[in-house]
Motif scaffolding. Sequence first.
Motif, PDB file in Angstrom:
ATOM      1  N   UNK A  49       0.932  -1.202   0.082  1.00 38.48           N
ATOM      2  CA  UNK A  49       0.026  -0.124  -0.101  1.00 38.48           C
ATOM      3  C   UNK A  49       0.814   1.273  -0.139  1.00 38.48           C
ATOM      4  N   UNK A  50       1.842   1.382   0.870  1.00 40.99           N
ATOM      5  CA  UNK A  50       2.651   2.313   0.923  1.00 40.99           C
ATOM      6  C   UNK A  50       3.270   2.596  -0.273  1.00 40.99           C
ATOM      7  N   UNK A  51       3.827   1.630  -1.023  1.00 39.48           N
ATOM      8  CA  UNK A  51       4.583   1.608  -2.335  1.00 39.48           C
ATOM      9  C   UNK A  51       3.653   2.181  -3.434  1.00 39.48           C
ATOM     10  N   UNK A  52       2.432   1.874  -3.414  1.00 41.59           N
ATOM     11  CA  UNK A  52       1.289   2.445  -4.531  1.00 41.59           C
ATOM     12  C   UNK A  52       1.061   3.723  -4.036  1.00 41.59           C
ATOM     13  N   UNK A  53       0.717   4.297  -2.804  1.00 41.52           N
ATOM     14  CA  UNK A  53       0.690   5.596  -2.519  1.00 41.52           C
ATOM     15  C   UNK A  53       1.682   6.375  -2.840  1.00 41.52           C
ATOM     16  N   UNK A  54       2.815   5.973  -2.680  1.00 39.59           N
ATOM     17  CA  UNK A  54       4.221   6.703  -2.990  1.00 39.59           C
ATOM     18  C   UNK A  54       4.211   6.911  -4.554  1.00 39.59           C
ATOM     19  N   UNK A  55       3.826   6.099  -5.385  1.00 40.36           N
ATOM     20  CA  UNK A  55       3.682   6.067  -6.848  1.00 40.36           C
ATOM     21  C   UNK A  55       2.969   7.252  -7.305  1.00 40.36           C
ATOM     22  N   UNK A  56       1.764   6.954  -6.688  1.00 40.15           N
ATOM     23  CA  UNK A  56       0.582   8.120  -6.972  1.00 40.15           C
ATOM     24  C   UNK A  56       1.159   9.594  -6.785  1.00 40.15           C
ATOM     25  N   UNK A  57       1.926   9.518  -5.540  1.00 39.24           N
ATOM     26  CA  UNK A  57       2.331  10.846  -5.225  1.00 39.24           C
ATOM     27  C   UNK A  57       3.269  11.503  -6.176  1.00 39.24           C
ATOM     28  N   UNK A  58       4.020  10.544  -6.657  1.00 40.21           N
ATOM     29  CA  UNK A  58       5.229  10.975  -7.531  1.00 40.21           C
ATOM     30  C   UNK A  58       4.976  10.813  -9.016  1.00 40.21           C
ATOM     31  N   UNK A  59       3.986  10.409  -9.567  1.00 38.90           N
ATOM     32  CA  UNK A  59       3.889  10.023 -10.948  1.00 38.90           C
ATOM     33  C   UNK A  59       3.031  10.899 -11.444  1.00 38.90           C
ATOM     34  N   UNK A  89      -9.799   0.175   5.667  1.00 37.75           N
ATOM     35  CA  UNK A  89      -9.043   1.054   6.804  1.00 37.75           C
ATOM     36  C   UNK A  89      -7.437   1.192   6.568  1.00 37.75           C
ATOM     37  N   UNK A  90      -6.739   0.167   6.212  1.00 34.55           N
ATOM     38  CA  UNK A  90      -5.527   0.236   6.152  1.00 34.55           C
ATOM     39  C   UNK A  90      -4.980   1.162   5.006  1.00 34.55           C
ATOM     40  N   UNK A  91      -5.843   0.973   3.761  1.00 29.76           N
ATOM     41  CA  UNK A  91      -5.379   1.650   2.459  1.00 29.76           C
ATOM     42  C   UNK A  91      -5.697   3.451   2.830  1.00 29.76           C
ATOM     43  N   UNK A  92      -6.790   3.547   3.735  1.00 30.22           N
ATOM     44  CA  UNK A  92      -7.182   4.993   3.718  1.00 30.22           C
ATOM     45  C   UNK A  92      -6.166   5.309   5.080  1.00 30.22           C
ATOM     46  N   UNK A  93      -5.908   4.596   5.776  1.00 31.74           N
ATOM     47  CA  UNK A  93      -4.999   5.015   6.852  1.00 31.74           C
ATOM     48  C   UNK A  93      -3.597   5.409   6.092  1.00 31.74           C
ATOM     49  N   UNK A  94      -3.373   4.685   5.020  1.00 26.96           N
ATOM     50  CA  UNK A  94      -1.997   4.787   4.193  1.00 26.96           C
ATOM     51  C   UNK A  94      -1.813   6.081   3.548  1.00 26.96           C
ATOM     52  N   UNK A  95      -2.691   6.924   3.605  1.00 30.18           N
ATOM     53  CA  UNK A  95      -2.802   8.085   2.872  1.00 30.18           C
ATOM     54  C   UNK A  95      -3.371   7.948   1.543  1.00 30.18           C
ATOM     55  N   UNK A  96      -3.978   6.983   0.997  1.00 32.64           N
ATOM     56  CA  UNK A  96      -4.629   6.770  -0.301  1.00 32.64           C
ATOM     57  C   UNK A  96      -5.486   7.713  -0.927  1.00 32.64           C
ATOM     58  N   UNK A  97      -6.264   8.356   0.065  1.00 31.32           N
ATOM     59  CA  UNK A  97      -7.374   9.029  -0.604  1.00 31.32           C
ATOM     60  C   UNK A  97      -6.892  10.435  -1.090  1.00 31.32           C
ATOM     61  N   UNK A  98      -5.984  11.182  -0.493  1.00 30.54           N
ATOM     62  CA  UNK A  98      -5.501  12.421  -1.218  1.00 30.54           C
ATOM     63  C   UNK A  98      -4.606  12.036  -2.630  1.00 30.54           C
ATOM     64  N   UNK A  99      -4.087  10.826  -2.200  1.00 29.10           N
ATOM     65  CA  UNK A  99      -3.046  10.259  -3.649  1.00 29.10           C
ATOM     66  C   UNK A  99      -4.068  10.067  -4.768  1.00 29.10           C
ATOM     67  N   UNK A 100      -5.079   9.461  -4.454  1.00 29.50           N
ATOM     68  CA  UNK A 100      -6.078   8.928  -5.588  1.00 29.50           C
ATOM     69  C   UNK A 100      -6.820  10.209  -5.919  1.00 29.50           C
ATOM     70  N   UNK A 101      -7.104  11.284  -5.082  1.00 26.36           N
ATOM     71  CA  UNK A 101      -7.728  12.429  -5.473  1.00 26.36           C
ATOM     72  C   UNK A 101      -7.017  13.195  -6.462  1.00 26.36           C
TER      73      UNK A 101
END
Length: 712
Positions: A49-59, A89-101
Amino acid sequence: MEQQPERREGRSFPERKGQKRKLEEGVAVASSEDREISTDGGDAILNEIATQVSVLNSAFSWQESDRAAAKRATQVLAELAKNAEDLVNVIVDGGAVPALMTHLQAPPSPHSDGDMAQKPFEHEVEKGSAFALGLLAIKPEYQKLIVDKGALPHLVNLLKRNKDGPTSRAVNSVIRRAADAITNLAHENSSIKTRVRLEGGIPPLVDLLEFSDSKVQRAAAGALRTLAFKNDDNKNQIVECNALPTLILMLGSEDAAIHYEAVGVIGNLVHSSPNIKKEVLSAGALQPVIGLLSSCCPESQREAALLLGQFASTDSDCKVHIVQRGAVRPLIEMLQSPDVQLKEMSAFALGRLAQDSHNQAGIAHSGGLGPLLKLLDSRNGSLQHNAAFALYGLADNEDNVSDFIRVGGIQKLQDGEFIVQATKDCVSKTVKRLEEKIHGRVLRHLLYLMRISEKSIQRRVALALAHLCSPEDQRTIFIDENGLELLLGLLGSTNTKQQLDGAAALYKLANKSMALSPVDAAPPSPTQRVYLGEQYVNSATLSDVTFLVEGRRFYAHRICLLASSDAFRAMFDGGYREKDARDIEIPNIKWEVFELMMRFIYTGSVDITIEISQDLLRAADQYLLEGLKRLCEYTIAQDITLENIGGMYDLSEAFHAMSLRQACILFILEHFDKLSSMHGQNQLVQRTIPEIREYFCRALTKSTTNLQGLRL
């Protein structure tokens, strides 16, 4: 008394879980191109999850590598949310919402003129982000979080992607995912429904109802269905945007998913909104909705039946129009579906239609009575109540009464085990309605059926009339028209259910006849009574005769005894040796029994205990003291039980105790269900049938005579 089925907000076809399945359609193929995501192993998942959120934030750029990485990241997160809801819950807590937004919009062009030969994965990253956010929004606690992060303006813009250029499969997909995400975000959340409207989401959704792609139409209708539910401002705007004509056309679609969503939108628009209901009917929705009753899609049938029930509440004319346009037969067919909700909605619609007098006979004669009565056996409280309410309407028409009785409806209403009090009250009112109609031509028709129908119908009529007829008609029905023999035939049957029904009917009949001719516990004596009073009981004062009882003297007075009964009159005026005797021996009677008997003769009243009542009854019978005998019978009758009923009946026969015998008969009829399961008691019932016949012949004749006397 009516209980309207709860209209559901709806998610998509066929229900909210279906929304999740629908959202998953697009990820299955794409994810199969990548390695499968494992949901085993906590640390590995957290890292993923952390990896994919990081990808979204940097790509966030138009570079092909970034777009490919972002696309895959949205798919991975969606796959995790799809396969294990506890990971949401884990996905949301991992910061996925703003990254997906961030990826709900296209990245800025790197060139100043904004001209790019190609835009890699155009629309697909946005589609993946909308899809993943829609899955996260299935958990209600994250709806507000996603909206507060600013998702709605972006999702509304995605709904308009078809206006920015030529349509394509990718454009269609991103629009559909945006509509689905709005549906999930607004589900059962009134404030978000309002925010969608304020963000301008309703007009583009209405426009999309006419989109060429059927999946987009379906998604737009699903979103409008959710937004319209219990939100008057949203309803009004949907109507103002001229959605009704298109929605009504969609009702005729060959695609079951489309007409399901369309009828759901119309249902939510109409719900609790009389003005919109009128607009919907004016726009021509009635016939297409009736047409959906014959759909191969149970969900559409269910929604159509519910909607017709809502239409039927508008006015009486609308009820009639619904029936005239052919709704009754498919609704009756739906009553027999294995689908509980389908049965409930059709019963609800028929219940509304049956409140109009023009429709009542038509519903019954089209075969509606039997299926509705059968639904009373349901253990679903809402279904049972809607069936009961429909039957209540049908019972209001005289033409239906005979059919009600012919199919065994009265027994169904009486024997049913009803779950909620409202249903019990409704059934009681239905029986009362039927009871009020048992006269005139209805009664004549029933008597005709009781004469010429097959035996089972004759018995049903007799059973029903025992419960429903007025006292003034009892003699005609049960003596003159032989109804009593039909009931006695049931009582003498070898079928336990028939015996129980016969006993219950006879007991009801007995209670009605007794109300007009109650049995006096101590009727007047045929001879004039002379009461000397308490002070002369066993008093030597003026005594002219002495009785010897158990060796003890009891002083008495001939004048009092002569007036009390024929037995003493024969003793003192006849040719018996006691005529001139001063002392008369009384054998076989206990002192306390004789004393009570004499106390009754001298005072006209006496307190009788259970313990002495049977011995006193024997004495009263021996000396022909009918008043005392009745008092004894009354006391003994209070002690009748399931265990001693046989002995009590024998006692009544031995001493010709008519009141006690009547009490035994009524006890047998009242407690027949328990007696029938006890060893040896069935023989008792068969023994009593001649007496039961005699009792009713006497009681029904007497009650009719009394009633005629009251009228005079």
